[in-house]
Design a protein around this motif. Structure first.
Motif, short mmCIF file in Angstrom:
data_model
loop_
_atom_site.label_atom_id
_atom_site.label_comp_id
_atom_site.label_asym_id
_atom_site.label_seq_id
_atom_site.Cartn_x
_atom_site.Cartn_y
_atom_site.Cartn_z
N HIS A 183 0.83 -1.20 0.00
CA HIS A 183 0.00 0.00 0.00
C HIS A 183 0.88 1.26 0.00
N LEU A 184 1.98 1.22 0.72
CA LEU A 184 2.90 2.36 0.74
C LEU A 184 3.51 2.56 -0.65
N LEU A 185 3.85 1.47 -1.29
CA LEU A 185 4.41 1.56 -2.64
C LEU A 185 3.37 2.06 -3.64
N ASN A 186 2.12 1.68 -3.44
CA ASN A 186 1.05 2.18 -4.30
C ASN A 186 0.90 3.69 -4.17
N ALA A 188 3.23 5.78 -3.30
CA ALA A 188 4.40 6.39 -3.95
C ALA A 188 4.20 6.48 -5.45
N ALA A 189 3.57 5.44 -6.04
CA ALA A 189 3.35 5.40 -7.49
C ALA A 189 2.06 6.10 -7.90
N LYS A 190 1.31 6.65 -6.92
CA LYS A 190 0.03 7.31 -7.16
C LYS A 190 -0.96 6.37 -7.85
N GLU A 191 -0.95 5.12 -7.38
CA GLU A 191 -1.89 4.11 -7.85
C GLU A 191 -2.98 3.95 -6.80
N TRP A 192 -4.16 4.49 -7.06
CA TRP A 192 -5.18 4.65 -6.03
C TRP A 192 -6.37 3.72 -6.18
N ALA A 193 -6.33 2.78 -7.12
CA ALA A 193 -7.50 1.95 -7.38
C ALA A 193 -7.88 1.09 -6.18
N ASP A 194 -6.90 0.63 -5.42
CA ASP A 194 -7.15 -0.25 -4.28
C ASP A 194 -7.72 0.55 -3.10
N PRO A 195 -8.91 0.20 -2.61
CA PRO A 195 -9.49 0.94 -1.47
C PRO A 195 -8.64 0.87 -0.21
N ASP A 196 -7.90 -0.24 -0.02
CA ASP A 196 -7.03 -0.35 1.15
C ASP A 196 -5.87 0.64 1.07
N THR A 197 -5.41 0.93 -0.15
CA THR A 197 -4.37 1.93 -0.33
C THR A 197 -4.89 3.32 0.03
N ARG A 198 -6.11 3.61 -0.39
CA ARG A 198 -6.70 4.91 -0.06
C ARG A 198 -6.93 5.03 1.45
N ARG A 199 -7.35 3.94 2.07
CA ARG A 199 -7.56 3.94 3.52
C ARG A 199 -6.23 4.14 4.27
N CYS A 200 -5.20 3.49 3.79
CA CYS A 200 -3.87 3.61 4.39
C CYS A 200 -3.38 5.06 4.29
N ALA A 201 -3.54 5.67 3.12
CA ALA A 201 -3.09 7.05 2.91
C ALA A 201 -3.83 8.01 3.84
N LYS A 202 -5.12 7.78 4.01
CA LYS A 202 -5.91 8.65 4.88
C LYS A 202 -5.46 8.54 6.34
N GLN A 203 -5.19 7.33 6.78
CA GLN A 203 -4.74 7.12 8.16
C GLN A 203 -3.38 7.78 8.40
N ILE A 204 -2.48 7.63 7.45
CA ILE A 204 -1.15 8.24 7.60
C ILE A 204 -1.25 9.76 7.57
N SER A 205 -2.08 10.29 6.69
CA SER A 205 -2.27 11.73 6.61
C SER A 205 -2.78 12.29 7.94
N ARG A 206 -3.75 11.62 8.55
CA ARG A 206 -4.30 12.09 9.82
C ARG A 206 -3.24 12.10 10.92
N ILE A 207 -2.40 11.07 10.93
CA ILE A 207 -1.33 11.00 11.94
C ILE A 207 -0.35 12.16 11.77
#
Length: 225
Positions: A183-186, A188-207
């Motif tokens: 998910h972290l690599l996704n 980095a590559a701006k590959e957002w199709a996976d909902p778990d990747t989007r969820r991961c990015a949101k959690q990291i952003s909030r932190i």
């Protein structure tokens, strides 16, 4: 002190007495500033709305400038519904965490590009959140908080099968539970199709944003509810 004409966006406005407004403005290279403008009536009226580019002239040497001239520079971006709320969130985020008068070479262009991206959003599920996450992470980079999505705190390449957690001032640390490296690599590559990747990015952003925002909730977040 009289400035040349400058491009600007209005991030926030509030009344000052009966005939003036205090505006939070975003300018190229200058960053965010506060300025007073007198309300106009009749043929001189200017809308003074967010998400529209203006050409302004500033006077004054104090932290609170005065707008001596303001004209519409381009039509306002057409934003509606959750896309509009997202743009309001971006405005509030800049006002809350970007220091007044802190210069930036990239913030104005980043902001304008984000508005352009939001205008093109047609899928709220797969397009809206990536626009917000990319803006948040780029904003953090401008503030000096860089995120290395490819390597962990020790310089080892992120493994797609390993889990990671984030440690402040260190980076990603391998852990038994946490965010999957893929998910972290996704991100980095701006590959957002996976909902778990989007969820991961949101959690990291909030932190990462939490220490900058403090305990006061964002007013724009309430609009989504």
């Amino acid at each position: 002190m009289l400035s040349s004409l400058l491009a600007s966006y209005i991030l926030h406005r509030r009344a000052l007495g009966e005939d003036k407004l205090i505006l939070q403005l975003l300018l190229p290279e200058v960053g965010r500033i506060s300025a007073v403008v007198r309300k106009r009536t009749g043929k001189q009226r200017v809308s003074l709305q967010p998400f529209q580019a203006y050409s302004i002239q500033l006077t004054g040497r104090s932290e609170l400038k005065t707008i001596s001239r303001i004209e519409e520079l381009a039509p306002a971006f057409n934003l509606q519904g959750k896309v509009l709320f997202s743009a309001m969130y971006i405005n509030e985020l800049i006002c809350r965490i970007w220091p007044n008068d802190l210069a930036s070479d990239q913030l104005f262009n980043l902001y304008q590009h984000s508005l352009e991206q939001l205008t093109g959003v047609t899928d709220l599920t797969e397009q809206l959140e990536p626009c917000l996450r990319q803006f948040e992470f780029e904003l953090l980079i401008e503030l000096g908080i860089a995120i290395d999505w490819a390597y962990d705190y020790s310089g080892q390449a992120i493994s797609c099968h390993q889990h990671y957690q984030w440690l402040s001032e260190q980076g990603f640390v391998p852990a038994k539970t946490g965010w999957l490296g893929q998910h972290l690599l996704n991100i980095a590559a701006k590959e957002w199709a996976d909902p778990d990747t989007r969820r991961c990015a949101k959690q990291i952003s909030r932190i990462l944003l939490a220490p900058l925002l403090g305990s006061k909730p964002l007013a724009s977040k309430a609009l989504f509810n």
